[in-house]
Enzyme design. Sequence first.
Site, PDB file in Angstrom:
ATOM      1  N   ASP A 280       6.412 -38.699 -13.098  1.00  0.00           N
ATOM      2  CA  ASP A 280       6.885 -39.408 -15.193  1.00  0.00           C
ATOM      3  C   ASP A 280       5.778 -39.668 -16.158  1.00  0.00           C
ATOM      4  O   ASP A 280       4.975 -39.434 -16.064  1.00  0.00           O
ATOM      5  CB  ASP A 280       6.657 -41.288 -13.726  1.00  0.00           C
ATOM      6  CG  ASP A 280       7.203 -41.148 -12.876  1.00  0.00           C
ATOM      7  OD1 ASP A 280       7.381 -40.155 -11.757  1.00  0.00           O
ATOM      8  OD2 ASP A 280       6.878 -41.717 -12.023  1.00  0.00           O
TER       9      ASP A 280
ATOM     10  N   GLU B   6      11.752 -48.240  -8.733  1.00  0.00           N
ATOM     11  CA  GLU B   6      10.827 -47.844  -9.035  1.00  0.00           C
ATOM     12  C   GLU B   6      10.272 -48.016 -10.629  1.00  0.00           C
ATOM     13  O   GLU B   6      11.916 -47.846 -11.279  1.00  0.00           O
ATOM     14  CB  GLU B   6      10.172 -46.047  -8.974  1.00  0.00           C
ATOM     15  CG  GLU B   6      10.545 -46.301  -7.922  1.00  0.00           C
ATOM     16  CD  GLU B   6       9.849 -44.319  -7.297  1.00  0.00           C
ATOM     17  OE1 GLU B   6       8.931 -44.320  -6.933  1.00  0.00           O
ATOM     18  OE2 GLU B   6      10.977 -43.022  -7.793  1.00  0.00           O
TER      19      GLU B   6
HETATM   20  C1  FRU Z   1       8.458 -42.275  -9.668  1.00  0.00           C
HETATM   21  C2  FRU Z   1       7.810 -42.453  -8.771  1.00  0.00           C
HETATM   22  C3  FRU Z   1       6.665 -43.769  -9.185  1.00  0.00           C
HETATM   23  C4  FRU Z   1       5.188 -43.124  -8.693  1.00  0.00           C
HETATM   24  C5  FRU Z   1       5.058 -41.465  -9.220  1.00  0.00           C
HETATM   25  C6  FRU Z   1       4.315 -40.964  -7.739  1.00  0.00           C
HETATM   26  O1  FRU Z   1       8.803 -41.060  -9.976  1.00  0.00           O
HETATM   27  O2  FRU Z   1       7.335 -42.235  -7.451  1.00  0.00           O
HETATM   28  O3  FRU Z   1       7.330 -44.997  -8.421  1.00  0.00           O
HETATM   29  O4  FRU Z   1       4.632 -44.343  -8.849  1.00  0.00           O
HETATM   30  O5  FRU Z   1       6.199 -41.120  -9.221  1.00  0.00           O
HETATM   31  O6  FRU Z   1       4.093 -39.317  -8.730  1.00  0.00           O
END
Ligand code: FRU
Length: 507
Positions: A47, A229
């Site tokens: 992300d 998320e």
């Molecule tokens: C989304 C996610 C978020 C988390 C991160 C962990 O892709 O799952 O929810 O904070 O990636 O790397």
Amino acid sequence: MKNAFVLALSLVSLTALGQSQPKPVPPATPQYRPAYHFTPAAHWMNDPNGMVYYKGTYHLFFQHYPEGMEWGPMHWGHATSQDLVSWKEQSIALFPDKLGMIFSGSAVVDENNTSGFGKNGQVPMVAIFTHHNPDEEKKGTQKHQYQSLAYSLDEGKTWTKYEGNPVLPNPGIQDFRDPKVSWNTVAKKWVMTLATKDRITFYSSPNLKEWTKLSEFGEKLGAHGGVWECPDLFPLTLNGKTYWVLLVSINPGGPNGGSATQYFVGQFDGKTFTPQTITQKWIDWGKDDYAGVTWSNTGARKIFLGWMSNWEYANQAPTSPWRSAMTTPRDLALKQVGQEIYLTSSPAPEVAKLAQSAQTLKNLTAKSELGLSDKIKLTSPQFQLKLTSKQLQEFALVLSNAGGEELVIGYDKQANQYYIDRSKAGLTSFSDKFSGRHTGPRLATSPAADLTLLFDATSVELFADGGLTTMTEIFFPKQPFTQLKLRSGTGITFDALSYSKLAVAVK
Ligand code: FRU
């Protein structure tokens, strides 16, 4: 992240690997390195995080595992850009600590020093992120994710974690993460939009340190094929009226499988979000735009950027020594179609500045098959195509290479859908979820259509009808695509098809 179970599994396997012995790095694939899409020089990325604009610089932090090519203990990597298309990777901003790994979150410029982190008149940049604690997770208390702060007094170069962390402890919600914070001028407070398992929870704070719960949204609305998320909440205006847009990434449960980002348009009164319609919409129908949010501190302009992959196969993508790229930055706007208000995505105008040696073909009629390779030479994997038609009909635009691989982008009139078919576009066997033809509905109702397509070494981004339908897909051809043709069973006339190379130095 698939879900907590898979997360737990991946953590177990990382522990089994000893974490200090990541898998050997496969042979390098420089031909798959995008030019104007951000990639880390090496290792894993997911992300975008902490996107904030300050004093002429766009900061992009990102989920990063700097010791391996697969997801692992998360850090915040850091890159900066003055123009959104050429990025410079900086040193790692946030490392895991005794409270846990550094999961996704946001960053703000605390102009009025509400946090008190500023010293001697320096304006603090404050990161609000999720700490994910694997030891706590093993105990099964469901309290292993909580929100914490770090601040920078040198415009993002170095960061100090707040000694009072966490600032928002977990009340016992297994998925409690990805805070996106912005200053709310109605509430005159900071508002945090947080993904809390199957819904969004809003909190407010006068100083970024003390948080009060405001409301919840979405338990019974929108798509629920997976965990919620990486949300975002921001205003946009349409015909002089302000609307609030709530982005919510979901994994799995996307319209073409796996990860995707839904959104709702509505009102936010400083406390509660009320959607105009209860059904979700999708910001991007392709399989490879996830966890995207907008830059903070850009005024009325809202610039979005996502992670150009999908949890279904991200860990297997055949690139080396890095894994994953970000999407092109996109300017967001609103557009009304019938009773509905949609988000539109358009490539940030900065991308157009890369365009060179433009060629325009006028009044191009394709019936059955029309080869374009004698007119348009695909000499670089980075290019842009713009097509306009007064009367949209069924068509397919085919990119191919001497090895017989082809990437097909088209419009199916009967189904009223745009599509991208990457099933013959190169490597697919690294995951059985990768290959396929993926579709997005045409939302525009006019007979006339416009399409913008952005290509980079391993990606295509389709912006159709002023960005009402957007699709992002990655692909891995064994050799570059050099040929271009149009197919149409019924016939179609494009009043213009223009091609330009997007010239950026390949890293
Ligand atoms: C989304 C996610 C978020 C988390 C991160 C962990 O892709 O799952 O929810 O904070 O990636 O790397």
